[in-house]
Design an enzyme around this catalytic site. Structure first.
Site, PDB file in Angstrom:
ATOM      1  N   TYR A   1     -21.941 -52.374  30.010  1.00 42.33           N
ATOM      2  CA  TYR A   1     -20.922 -51.967  29.045  1.00 42.33           C
ATOM      3  C   TYR A   1     -21.468 -51.975  27.619  1.00 42.33           C
ATOM      4  O   TYR A   1     -20.956 -51.291  26.726  1.00 42.33           O
ATOM      5  CB  TYR A   1     -19.692 -52.876  29.150  1.00 42.33           C
TER       6      TYR A   1
ATOM      7  N   ASN B   1     -20.923  -2.884   9.502  1.00 43.23           N
ATOM      8  CA  ASN B   1     -21.897  -2.392  10.480  1.00 43.23           C
ATOM      9  C   ASN B   1     -21.295  -2.002  11.823  1.00 43.23           C
ATOM     10  O   ASN B   1     -22.017  -1.903  12.820  1.00 43.23           O
ATOM     11  CB  ASN B   1     -22.971  -3.458  10.724  1.00 43.23           C
TER      12      ASN B   1
ATOM     13  N   TRP C   1       0.807  -1.215   0.000  1.00 44.27           N
ATOM     14  CA  TRP C   1       0.000   0.000   0.000  1.00 44.27           C
ATOM     15  C   TRP C   1       0.849   1.278   0.000  1.00 44.27           C
ATOM     16  O   TRP C   1       0.306   2.374  -0.047  1.00 44.27           O
ATOM     17  CB  TRP C   1      -0.930   0.000   1.217  1.00 44.27           C
TER      18      TRP C   1
ATOM     19  N   CYS D   1      -6.794  -4.463  -2.507  1.00 41.97           N
ATOM     20  CA  CYS D   1      -8.019  -5.222  -2.284  1.00 41.97           C
ATOM     21  C   CYS D   1      -8.777  -5.569  -3.563  1.00 41.97           C
ATOM     22  O   CYS D   1      -9.246  -6.696  -3.720  1.00 41.97           O
ATOM     23  CB  CYS D   1      -8.920  -4.492  -1.292  1.00 41.97           C
TER      24      CYS D   1
ATOM     25  N   ASP E   1     -12.788 -13.041   1.699  1.00 44.48           N
ATOM     26  CA  ASP E   1     -11.915 -11.896   1.430  1.00 44.48           C
ATOM     27  C   ASP E   1     -10.469 -12.348   1.358  1.00 44.48           C
ATOM     28  O   ASP E   1      -9.870 -12.696   2.377  1.00 44.48           O
ATOM     29  CB  ASP E   1     -12.088 -10.851   2.530  1.00 44.48           C
TER      30      ASP E   1
ATOM     31  N   ASP F   1     -19.905   0.356  14.816  1.00 42.95           N
ATOM     32  CA  ASP F   1     -20.106   1.731  15.281  1.00 42.95           C
ATOM     33  C   ASP F   1     -18.752   2.421  15.390  1.00 42.95           C
ATOM     34  O   ASP F   1     -17.739   1.770  15.681  1.00 42.95           O
ATOM     35  CB  ASP F   1     -20.798   1.741  16.645  1.00 42.95           C
TER      36      ASP F   1
ATOM     37  N   HIS G   1     -13.515  -0.913   0.373  1.00 47.48           N
ATOM     38  CA  HIS G   1     -12.808  -2.193   0.424  1.00 47.48           C
ATOM     39  C   HIS G   1     -13.556  -3.165  -0.477  1.00 47.48           C
ATOM     40  O   HIS G   1     -14.788  -3.099  -0.605  1.00 47.48           O
ATOM     41  CB  HIS G   1     -12.738  -2.728   1.848  1.00 47.48           C
TER      42      HIS G   1
END
Length: 638
Positions: free
Chosen positions: A507, A388, A235, A268, A348, A390, A325
């Protein structure tokens, strides 16, 4: 006709079979077919030969072994069966040409096969063929409804990959080139070069029947972090390689890898594009997906934490949110998770975090991601966070205290995009990954995901969990307690009836009489556990157990309101008691003592036998009386 040498030649009917198997686009001039679908070849006999009688046909893959399903033998029958390997034949009027129809199993491992005729012990190879997954076969795990979708996700060689920001999305054309000459062989070489094949080739080849396994292998092999995979990620510094933005197709990358090893460099979208090419070449329906505002949750808490100092400079490392991404979705069933998780599976190949010690990710069911089912395999917590998580901004004060300064529940996972079917238009598939941002459903799923994530980190499953725990000392002749534990891994309080049984057992598994029972109505708050004890008394179990000293414990929870039942069983073997015998030897002179250990063996009907052995060398000169004192330990019934 008495010998297989009467075969003059074999026509593999390459053109006709490739046309009916949707493999005609492959530039390779050889037989390539899809599993679970019949193909026909023509066997030409020498003039004057009698009717050909083929007894067995052997399709054998790499390191063929019947136990691994990589070598299969089957007789020539009147007709083929569409659920397993089978073959049938018809003859022309002259009897010199045999049309041999072969049906492959829809669950056969993919790869290169050899087709062999076995006639009275003499084997003749008719040729080789490559077997692929079959999205057109209803019995195949990758079966996909709709010809337009199959054309887009298996046969399409050109597509669009989306990059940019959520405010400025730009499509970039990509040539997947899965049908170019030599590419299929390179895709099979990727499977053969993976470390699992190197360590256990037989097991790896057998596992190639499963698209879940193949997809997970590709996720690791497209990057080169743990092996000699296809691409080196970079990168910052692109010295000594090609800038990722200069690639326009997969073919050059794969050919360079096959010739000289890991290719420099990829990011990516390049990793995803190569993964899509290989998947489609092998017959797995696949699409390239771009997630804008993609979170990288390095500590697996589903929160992206940005730390700032009092000057407003970012000081945290690890968590981050990328402008975009790119990964892939592959279509398959998930018998390991349940039918409700069939369909698109995210994987991915970009090396971000390790999964089971290797840089790979997925496949994880989109249904599991959307519903917050983060205990479902594979790597669901990481992928859930990507779409998703936060975001919380924290300021670190000079005294070390962290203060929240801002946050967002809507900035991650925007405009999730893929190329539309039969069109170059962008299709927004955000609703396949998550409920609308800020909605009640989305917030409830996030809470459930946090709960499941904690369970997953502890190696636990959601729902009520029932286990039986044993006492430390369970000795014949003693009384002891065992207990059942009900753990509530749900997000709400659960109420259930718990039944706890104990029975003697032989047994051979044959159950005897009951030797204990208890029950109770339990209310178990979320995240807590409750116990129910069962005391097993010698007076109750002693008369009913056999000489095997076995007791079977069974616990059942019943919640009739939600029709939820759980059962746990455990068989215990009672220990023999340990008895110490002190031998005191009396004689003229100083007092002497010797210690020996005896074995106390309980027998049926409550009787017992005590075996004592003495050291004859120490006692041979003793003429006085020997008194034996039995000291009780661990039991009160001796």
């Amino acid at each position: 006709f008495a010998a297989v040498l009467a075969i003059e030649r074999c026509d593999l009917n390459i053109r006709g079979n490739k046309s009916s198997h949707h493999t005609e686009p492959f530039a390779d001039q050889r037989l390539i077919v899809r599993r679970g679908q019949a193909f026909t070849i023509f066997v030409h006999l020498r003039p004057g030969s009698k009717t050909l009688k083929i007894f067995y046909v052997h399709p054998a893959g790499p390191l063929p072994k019947k136990e691994s399903d990589t070598k299969v033998s089957f007789p020539l029958s009147d007709s083929t069966v569409d659920t397993e390997w089978s073959a049938s034949a018809t003859h022309d009027r002259a009897g010199n040409k045999v049309s041999l129809t072969i049906m492959s199993s829809p669950n056969a491992p993919i790869g290169l096969y050899s087709l062999t005729v076995d006639h009275r012990g003499q084997k003749t190879t008719l040729g080789q063929f490559t077997l692929l997954f079959n999205a057109w076969c209803p019995n195949d795990a990758v079966y996909m409804h709709g010809e337009a979708k199959r054309h887009e996700y298996v046969l399409a060689q050109h597509g669009q990959i989306y990059r940019g920001t959520h405010k400025r999305i730009k499509g970039t054309p990509w040539n997947f080139g899965q049908f170019e000459a030599g590419i299929l062989d390179i895709c099979l070489k990727i499977l053969d070069d993976n470390p699992k094949f190197v360590s256990d080739a037989d097991q790896d080849c057998s596992a190639r029947k499963n698209p879940i396994y193949v997809t997970r292998v590709l996720s690791a092999m497209i990057n080169s972090n743990d092996d000699k995979g296809v691409l080196v990620g970079e990168w910052y510094d692109f010295t000594g390689g090609i800038h990722p933005g200069q690639w326009v197709g997969t073919g050059d990358i794969l050919r360079q890898w096959a010739e000289s090893g890991p290719v420099r460099y990829g990011q990516c979208w390049v990793f995803a594009a190569v993964g899509c090419t290989v998947s489609r070449a092998l017959g797995i329906p696949c699409r390239v997906v771009t997630n804008f505002g993609s979170a990288h949750d390095s500590n697996a808490n589903l929160i992206i934490e940005n730390h700032y100092n009092e000057d407003g400079e970012m000081i945290s490392e690890g968590d981050s949110v990328w402008n975009f991404h790119v990964w892939v979705d592959s279509w398959m069933t998930r018998p390991d998770l349940g039918k409700e998780f069939d369909g698109w599976q995210t994987s991915d190949p970009t090396p971000q975090e390790k999964s089971d010690g290797v840089y790979r990710c997925g496949p994880a069911a989109l249904r599991a991601i959307k519903e917050g089912e983060l205990t479902k395999k594979y790597d669901a917590p990481f992928i859930f966070a990507e779409v998703n998580a936060d975001v919380v901004d924290l300021m670190r004060l000079s005294n070390g205290e962290l203060v929240k300064i801002s946050g967002s529940t809507k900035s991650v996972g925007r405009f999730i995009s893929t190329k539309a079917v039969a069109s170059d238009e962008r299709q927004d598939i955000t609703d396949e990954y998550k409920y609308p941002e800020g909605s009640k459903e989305e917030r409830e799923v996030y809470k459930k995901a946090q709960h499941h994530n904690k369970l997953q980190q502890r190696g636990e499953d959601p729902g009520l969990q029932l286990k039986i725990k044993l006492a430390k000392n369970m000795i014949v002749g003693s009384d002891f307690e065992v207990y059942a534990v009900v753990t509530n891994n749900c997000m709400v309080t659960k109420t259930c009836t718990l039944l706890f049984f104990a029975k003697a057992v032989g047994y051979n598994g044959r159950r005897g009489k009951s030797c204990g029972f208890t029950s109770d109505r339990l209310e178990v708050p979320a995240g807590e556990a409750r116990r129910l004890y069962l005391k097993l008394e010698y007076g109750t179990y002693g008369p009913v157990i056999t000489s095997d000293r076995l007791i079977q414990l069974s616990a059942i929870t019943i919640d009739k309101q939600t029709v939820d039942y759980h059962k746990a069983e455990k068989t215990i073997v009672l220990d023999e008691p340990h008895v110490e015998i002190k031998v005191r030897i009396g004689r003229v002179g100083p007092k002497q003592e010797a210690m020996v250990t005896a074995v106390f063996t309980p027998t049926l009907a409550g009787s017992s036998m005590l075996l004592v052995s003495f050291d004859s060398d120490k006692l041979k000169n003793i003429k006085n009386t020997i008194s034996v004192v039995v000291k009780e330990r661990d039991t009160s019934h001796i």
